[in-house]
Design a protein around this motif. Structure first.
Motif, mmCIF file in Angstrom:
data_model
loop_
_atom_site.group_PDB
_atom_site.id
_atom_site.type_symbol
_atom_site.label_atom_id
_atom_site.label_comp_id
_atom_site.label_asym_id
_atom_site.label_seq_id
_atom_site.Cartn_x
_atom_site.Cartn_y
_atom_site.Cartn_z
ATOM 1 N N THR A 212 1.255 -0.796 0.020
ATOM 2 C CA THR A 212 0.348 -0.549 0.351
ATOM 3 C C THR A 212 0.426 1.253 0.018
ATOM 4 O OG1 THR A 212 -0.378 0.249 2.321
ATOM 5 C CG2 THR A 212 -1.756 -1.250 0.923
ATOM 6 N N VAL A 213 0.705 1.906 -1.175
ATOM 7 C CA VAL A 213 1.605 3.292 -1.559
ATOM 8 C C VAL A 213 0.753 4.534 -0.250
ATOM 9 C CG1 VAL A 213 2.746 5.126 -2.316
ATOM 10 C CG2 VAL A 213 2.837 2.233 -2.588
ATOM 11 N N ASN A 214 0.511 5.831 0.130
ATOM 12 C CA ASN A 214 0.388 6.681 -0.002
ATOM 13 C C ASN A 214 1.136 8.085 -0.671
ATOM 14 O OD1 ASN A 214 -0.269 9.620 0.924
ATOM 15 N ND2 ASN A 214 -0.788 9.196 3.128
ATOM 16 N N ILE A 215 0.899 8.128 -1.600
ATOM 17 C CA ILE A 215 1.194 9.067 -2.621
ATOM 18 C C ILE A 215 1.634 10.036 -2.096
ATOM 19 C CG2 ILE A 215 0.471 7.734 -4.726
ATOM 20 C CD1 ILE A 215 -0.897 10.193 -5.565
ATOM 21 N N GLN A 216 1.036 10.448 -1.349
ATOM 22 C CA GLN A 216 1.792 12.310 -0.728
ATOM 23 C C GLN A 216 2.737 11.816 0.006
ATOM 24 O OE1 GLN A 216 -2.305 12.992 0.595
ATOM 25 N NE2 GLN A 216 -2.615 14.401 -0.881
ATOM 26 N N GLU A 217 3.254 10.652 0.251
ATOM 27 C CA GLU A 217 4.178 10.359 1.920
ATOM 28 C C GLU A 217 5.273 9.479 0.680
ATOM 29 O OE1 GLU A 217 2.524 9.494 5.333
ATOM 30 O OE2 GLU A 217 0.722 10.733 4.950
ATOM 31 N N GLU A 218 5.022 8.895 0.179
ATOM 32 C CA GLU A 218 5.984 7.858 -0.556
ATOM 33 C C GLU A 218 5.853 7.888 -1.670
ATOM 34 O OE1 GLU A 218 6.556 3.439 0.217
ATOM 35 O OE2 GLU A 218 4.752 4.262 0.688
ATOM 36 N N ASP A 219 7.124 7.822 -2.870
ATOM 37 C CA ASP A 219 7.743 7.233 -4.296
ATOM 38 C C ASP A 219 6.989 6.005 -4.893
ATOM 39 O OD1 ASP A 219 8.308 7.843 -6.507
ATOM 40 O OD2 ASP A 219 10.174 8.630 -6.415
ATOM 41 N N VAL A 220 5.758 6.340 -5.436
ATOM 42 C CA VAL A 220 5.557 4.686 -5.458
ATOM 43 C C VAL A 220 6.384 4.662 -6.570
ATOM 44 C CG1 VAL A 220 3.656 6.291 -7.275
ATOM 45 C CG2 VAL A 220 3.135 3.855 -6.340
ATOM 46 N N LYS A 221 6.446 5.528 -8.247
ATOM 47 C CA LYS A 221 7.812 5.046 -9.119
ATOM 48 C C LYS A 221 9.137 3.924 -8.276
ATOM 49 C CE LYS A 221 9.238 6.116 -13.707
ATOM 50 N NZ LYS A 221 9.178 7.194 -14.308
ATOM 51 N N GLU A 222 9.989 4.881 -7.381
ATOM 52 C CA GLU A 222 10.245 3.956 -6.213
ATOM 53 C C GLU A 222 10.436 2.488 -6.516
ATOM 54 O OE1 GLU A 222 13.619 4.629 -2.699
ATOM 55 O OE2 GLU A 222 12.551 6.314 -4.342
ATOM 56 N N VAL A 223 9.206 2.769 -5.470
ATOM 57 C CA VAL A 223 8.224 1.389 -5.125
ATOM 58 C C VAL A 223 8.408 -0.092 -6.028
ATOM 59 C CG1 VAL A 223 6.186 -0.284 -4.203
ATOM 60 C CG2 VAL A 223 7.609 2.290 -3.548
ATOM 61 N N VAL A 224 7.404 0.426 -7.304
ATOM 62 C CA VAL A 224 7.680 -0.122 -8.831
ATOM 63 C C VAL A 224 9.419 -0.668 -9.117
ATOM 64 C CG1 VAL A 224 6.373 -0.223 -10.447
ATOM 65 C CG2 VAL A 224 5.450 0.447 -9.456
ATOM 66 N N ASN A 225 9.735 0.377 -9.184
ATOM 67 C CA ASN A 225 11.322 0.305 -9.695
ATOM 68 C C ASN A 225 11.860 -1.162 -9.108
ATOM 69 O OD1 ASN A 225 10.253 1.371 -12.228
ATOM 70 N ND2 ASN A 225 11.219 3.320 -11.491
ATOM 71 N N GLN A 226 11.347 -0.777 -7.828
ATOM 72 C CA GLN A 226 11.725 -1.825 -6.701
ATOM 73 C C GLN A 226 11.938 -3.605 -6.992
ATOM 74 O OE1 GLN A 226 12.088 -0.984 -2.726
ATOM 75 N NE2 GLN A 226 13.952 0.950 -3.038
ATOM 76 N N LEU A 227 10.140 -3.659 -6.941
ATOM 77 C CA LEU A 227 9.929 -4.468 -7.266
ATOM 78 C C LEU A 227 10.446 -5.837 -8.670
ATOM 79 C CD1 LEU A 227 6.402 -3.935 -6.357
ATOM 80 C CD2 LEU A 227 8.328 -5.385 -4.790
ATOM 81 N N THR A 228 10.038 -4.888 -9.939
ATOM 82 C CA THR A 228 10.493 -4.891 -10.926
ATOM 83 C C THR A 228 11.905 -4.642 -11.739
ATOM 84 O OG1 THR A 228 9.693 -2.335 -12.356
ATOM 85 C CG2 THR A 228 7.766 -3.742 -11.540
#
Length: 343
Positions: A212-228
């Motif tokens: 779960t990603v709160n996009i106002q507090e965390e960089d969702v692109k960074e999360v996705v890039n780490q997973l992929t």
């Protein structure tokens, strides 16, 4: 019987009325309603942004028990636990009807929009739209078969492979259901929201969504890039109807990724980054409502525990408490609200 009726178009104009109990006709099933869910479209209807055939009893997400059947109905009997598709009438002749794509029939009439729906003690459904509930599906869960079918509809329009990374934007009921359907296909699922979505993001964790990603507090692109390994998400399902989410979703996708739009926008015309679609060869698909092909698979997902819809129910009221239900939804404290009939 008491019914919650949209008396005329425009803001408000929703009132409890005493209506005559409906009588079953040929090829029809009479259902005593146990629970009916409040859909986003019911909210839009109340606020005057969605047109229905007023006056009409609202409510199209429901479950109940059969109390009578009409002539030519042998598939159901009194006492059967059931839910029903929203389709009440179709032309039966167009190319879409012939393939079961009733959601695309120009002449279709739906329960709770053009035909009296589930915010009442009884309603009439056409026999072809009625489905028996599997053993492990209770009435509360079954009342959410329609939104689950909408989620199933968009996922079925894409191809998910085991281990694919899927991003779902918008943690409302449809987003939470879409995330669960995608996860049932073997995907690793990331769901995004805002700070005021905390209750819904917490619920996503509770029901087993991977990230779960709160996009106002965390960089969702960074999360996705780490997973992929930097490639980007395999699929994005946009469930919020928020314009910025479209750009974000297209940006998060890998080359040859898939994008499904199920969220409805407040304005039909929105800016879209077609350069991203072209250069990354993204496959974009729209998804409108649901059709008969989605209902039995959705009931099966609930029956075997792959999707937990009951966990999304946070509030229950009876139909006379509409204002309280509306405020609970608008305040953000509610995820899914169910209404019960009133005597």
């Amino acid at each position: 019987m008491k019914a919650l009726v949209k008396t005329e178009l425009g803001f408000g104009n929703l009132e409890i009325q005493d209506k005559q109990e409906p009588q079953v006709g040929k090829d029809q099933v009479k259902i005593e309603v146990k629970y009916t869910g409040i859909c986003g479209s019911d909210i839009h209807t109340y606020e005057g942004h969605y047109k229905v055939a007023a006056p009409v009893t609202l409510g199209h997400e429901f479950a109940g028990v059969v109390v009578a059947v009409g002539d030519n109905v042998s598939e159901f009997k009194a006492g059967d636990r059931v839910t029903s598709e929203t389709t009440f009438y179709i032309c039966g002749e167009c190319a879409y009807c012939k393939t079961g794509d009733y959601n695309l029939c120009n002449d279709r009439k739906g329960l709770g929009t053009q035909q009296n729906g589930g915010f009442a003690k009884y309603l009439i459904a056409r026999k072809e739209s009625v489905h028996k509930l599997p053993e492990n599906v209770d009435y509360q869960s079954a009342a959410m078969t329609e939104p689950l079918s909408c989620a199933h509809h968009v996922v079925a329009k894409t191809k998910i492979h085991d281990g694919d990374v899927v991003v779902v934007t918008g943690p409302g009921p449809i987003g939470l259901l879409t995330a669960q359907v995608a996860k049932s296909k073997g995907a690793t699922v990331v769901i995004t929201g805002l700070t005021n979505d905390k209750v819904r993001l917490d619920k996503a964790k509770e029901i087993g969504i991977d990230y779960t990603v709160n996009i106002q507090e965390e960089d969702v692109k960074e999360v996705v890039n780490q997973l992929t390994n930097g490639y980007g998400a395999d699929l994005v399902f946009e469930c919020s109807g928020a314009v910025p989410a479209v750009k974000m979703g297209l940006d998060l996708l890998r080359k040859k990724g898939q994008y499904g739009q199920i969220g409805i926008f407040s304005s039909a015309e929105i800016p879209v980054d077609f350069e991203n679609i072209i250069q990354k060869e993204i496959r974009v698909v729209g998804s409108r409502s649901q059709n008969p092909h989605d209902w039995e698979p959705s009931l099966a997902l609930m029956n075997d525990g792959s999707v937990n819809v009951k966990a999304l129910v946070t509030h229950e009221f009876d139909i006379t408490q509409w204002e309280e239900a509306y405020l609970a939804i608008k305040s953000g404290e509610a995820i899914k609200v169910l209404l019960t009939p009133a005597d």
